[in-house]
Design a protein around this motif. Structure first.
Motif, PDB file in Angstrom:
ATOM      1  N   ASN A   8       8.348  -9.407   6.665  1.00 34.28           N
ATOM      2  CA  ASN A   8       8.351 -10.678   5.074  1.00 34.28           C
ATOM      3  C   ASN A   8       6.462 -10.727   5.137  1.00 34.28           C
ATOM      4  O   ASN A   8       5.224 -10.781   6.541  1.00 34.28           O
ATOM      5  N   TYR A   9       5.293 -10.641   3.749  1.00 36.24           N
ATOM      6  CA  TYR A   9       4.289 -10.663   3.775  1.00 36.24           C
ATOM      7  C   TYR A   9       4.310 -11.744   2.670  1.00 36.24           C
ATOM      8  O   TYR A   9       4.843 -11.647   1.499  1.00 36.24           O
ATOM      9  N   TRP A  10       3.094 -12.462   2.517  1.00 35.40           N
ATOM     10  CA  TRP A  10       2.760 -13.573   1.199  1.00 35.40           C
ATOM     11  C   TRP A  10       1.614 -13.302   1.097  1.00 35.40           C
ATOM     12  O   TRP A  10       0.314 -13.301   1.436  1.00 35.40           O
ATOM     13  N   VAL A  11       1.279 -13.738  -0.194  1.00 38.73           N
ATOM     14  CA  VAL A  11       0.325 -13.839  -1.320  1.00 38.73           C
ATOM     15  C   VAL A  11       0.712 -14.921  -1.438  1.00 38.73           C
ATOM     16  O   VAL A  11       1.366 -15.919  -2.053  1.00 38.73           O
ATOM     17  N   TYR A  12      -0.483 -16.425  -1.373  1.00 40.48           N
ATOM     18  CA  TYR A  12      -0.069 -17.645  -1.371  1.00 40.48           C
ATOM     19  C   TYR A  12      -1.742 -18.419  -2.351  1.00 40.48           C
ATOM     20  O   TYR A  12      -2.603 -16.969  -1.850  1.00 40.48           O
ATOM     21  N   ILE A  13      -1.066 -18.993  -2.936  1.00 43.32           N
ATOM     22  CA  ILE A  13      -2.477 -20.066  -3.439  1.00 43.32           C
ATOM     23  C   ILE A  13      -2.659 -21.639  -2.639  1.00 43.32           C
ATOM     24  O   ILE A  13      -1.696 -22.006  -2.656  1.00 43.32           O
ATOM     25  N   ILE A  14      -4.099 -21.815  -1.529  1.00 41.59           N
ATOM     26  CA  ILE A  14      -3.778 -23.143  -1.651  1.00 41.59           C
ATOM     27  C   ILE A  14      -5.333 -23.944  -2.493  1.00 41.59           C
ATOM     28  O   ILE A  14      -5.962 -22.995  -3.001  1.00 41.59           O
ATOM     29  N   THR A  15      -5.341 -25.127  -1.737  1.00 42.30           N
ATOM     30  CA  THR A  15      -5.986 -25.803  -3.009  1.00 42.30           C
ATOM     31  C   THR A  15      -6.236 -27.294  -2.074  1.00 42.30           C
ATOM     32  O   THR A  15      -5.990 -27.431  -0.661  1.00 42.30           O
ATOM     33  N   ASN A  16      -7.680 -27.967  -2.438  1.00 42.31           N
ATOM     34  CA  ASN A  16      -7.576 -29.438  -1.521  1.00 42.31           C
ATOM     35  C   ASN A  16      -6.774 -30.468  -2.319  1.00 42.31           C
ATOM     36  O   ASN A  16      -6.689 -31.660  -1.752  1.00 42.31           O
ATOM     37  N   PHE A  60       6.757 -11.424   0.070  1.00 38.47           N
ATOM     38  CA  PHE A  60       7.275  -9.458  -0.022  1.00 38.47           C
ATOM     39  C   PHE A  60       7.865  -9.209   1.147  1.00 38.47           C
ATOM     40  O   PHE A  60       6.897  -9.066   1.824  1.00 38.47           O
ATOM     41  N   GLN A  61       8.489  -7.782   0.696  1.00 38.24           N
ATOM     42  CA  GLN A  61       9.183  -7.010   1.748  1.00 38.24           C
ATOM     43  C   GLN A  61       7.971  -5.725   1.997  1.00 38.24           C
ATOM     44  O   GLN A  61       7.998  -6.055   3.625  1.00 38.24           O
ATOM     45  N   TYR A  62       7.383  -5.456   1.749  1.00 35.55           N
ATOM     46  CA  TYR A  62       6.546  -4.446   1.316  1.00 35.55           C
ATOM     47  C   TYR A  62       4.701  -5.028   1.646  1.00 35.55           C
ATOM     48  O   TYR A  62       4.299  -5.746   0.445  1.00 35.55           O
ATOM     49  N   VAL A  63       4.459  -4.334   2.505  1.00 37.11           N
ATOM     50  CA  VAL A  63       2.774  -4.844   2.524  1.00 37.11           C
ATOM     51  C   VAL A  63       2.394  -5.001   1.394  1.00 37.11           C
ATOM     52  O   VAL A  63       0.878  -5.522   0.094  1.00 37.11           O
ATOM     53  N   GLU A  64       2.195  -2.854   0.798  1.00 32.49           N
ATOM     54  CA  GLU A  64       1.742  -2.896  -0.429  1.00 32.49           C
ATOM     55  C   GLU A  64       1.727  -3.308  -1.708  1.00 32.49           C
ATOM     56  O   GLU A  64       0.187  -3.788  -2.052  1.00 32.49           O
ATOM     57  N   ASP A  65       2.527  -3.785  -1.656  1.00 31.05           N
ATOM     58  CA  ASP A  65       2.907  -4.609  -3.153  1.00 31.05           C
ATOM     59  C   ASP A  65       2.289  -5.930  -2.949  1.00 31.05           C
ATOM     60  O   ASP A  65       1.843  -6.394  -3.593  1.00 31.05           O
ATOM     61  N   ALA A  66       2.759  -6.667  -1.627  1.00 31.60           N
ATOM     62  CA  ALA A  66       1.680  -7.412  -1.546  1.00 31.60           C
ATOM     63  C   ALA A  66       0.293  -7.890  -1.837  1.00 31.60           C
ATOM     64  O   ALA A  66      -0.417  -8.375  -2.583  1.00 31.60           O
ATOM     65  N   ILE A  67      -0.566  -6.683  -1.265  1.00 31.79           N
ATOM     66  CA  ILE A  67      -1.693  -6.685  -1.026  1.00 31.79           C
ATOM     67  C   ILE A  67      -2.315  -5.729  -2.843  1.00 31.79           C
ATOM     68  O   ILE A  67      -2.980  -6.862  -2.844  1.00 31.79           O
ATOM     69  N   LYS A  68      -1.424  -5.652  -2.838  1.00 31.87           N
ATOM     70  CA  LYS A  68      -1.681  -5.961  -4.428  1.00 31.87           C
ATOM     71  C   LYS A  68      -1.854  -6.766  -5.357  1.00 31.87           C
ATOM     72  O   LYS A  68      -2.359  -7.212  -6.892  1.00 31.87           O
ATOM     73  N   ARG A  69      -0.419  -7.231  -5.738  1.00 33.17           N
ATOM     74  CA  ARG A  69      -0.353  -9.030  -6.119  1.00 33.17           C
ATOM     75  C   ARG A  69      -1.116  -9.709  -6.015  1.00 33.17           C
ATOM     76  O   ARG A  69      -2.112 -10.365  -6.395  1.00 33.17           O
ATOM     77  N   GLU A  70      -1.752  -9.781  -4.406  1.00 37.84           N
ATOM     78  CA  GLU A  70      -3.210 -10.364  -3.801  1.00 37.84           C
ATOM     79  C   GLU A  70      -4.326  -9.814  -5.250  1.00 37.84           C
ATOM     80  O   GLU A  70      -5.089 -10.831  -5.093  1.00 37.84           O
ATOM     81  N   LYS A  71      -4.539  -9.379  -5.020  1.00 39.37           N
ATOM     82  CA  LYS A  71      -5.847  -8.733  -5.776  1.00 39.37           C
ATOM     83  C   LYS A  71      -5.816  -8.701  -7.410  1.00 39.37           C
ATOM     84  O   LYS A  71      -6.573  -8.815  -7.438  1.00 39.37           O
ATOM     85  N   GLN A  72      -4.331  -8.511  -8.007  1.00 41.09           N
ATOM     86  CA  GLN A  72      -4.395  -9.125  -9.005  1.00 41.09           C
ATOM     87  C   GLN A  72      -4.625 -10.564  -9.546  1.00 41.09           C
ATOM     88  O   GLN A  72      -5.261 -10.695 -10.629  1.00 41.09           O
TER      89      GLN A  72
END
Length: 103
Positions: A8-16, A60-72
């Protein structure tokens, strides 16, 4: 940690804090990455602003999808990111505690 048949690949948002400094990231291991953030061993940016509260994530299951979403998401305006977070996490709860307890 047991070996998985899939990755699994993850796109995430963190904050303080709620509506504080936002950081969007991508990782192949959310457990390890969040432990690094919590220990202050993330990037210099996340360490400087003490970003430790996981307020949003997508899996995400696929790394390409996660990278694309992170950039978006990284190219979005700040208010769009806030809207995305508040749609699923209106109280800006720390979701890492919930994820950590799933294992």
């Amino acid at each position: 940690m047991p070996k998985r048949d899939y990755h699994n690949y993850w796109v995430y948002i963190i904050t303080n804090k709620p509506k504080g400094v936002l950081y969007t990231g991508f990782t192949g291991g959310i457990d390890d990455r969040m432990e690094r953030h919590n220990d202050g061993q993330g990037s210099s940016f996340t360490s400087k602003y003490r970003l430790k509260r996981l307020v949003y994530f997508e899996e995400f299951q696929y790394v390409e999808d996660a990278i694309k979403r992170e950039k978006q998401i990284k190219n979005w305006r700040r208010q769009w990111k806030i809207n995305l977070i508040e749609k699923s996490n209106p109280n800006w709860d720390d979701l890492w505690n919930r994820l950590d307890s799933r294992s």
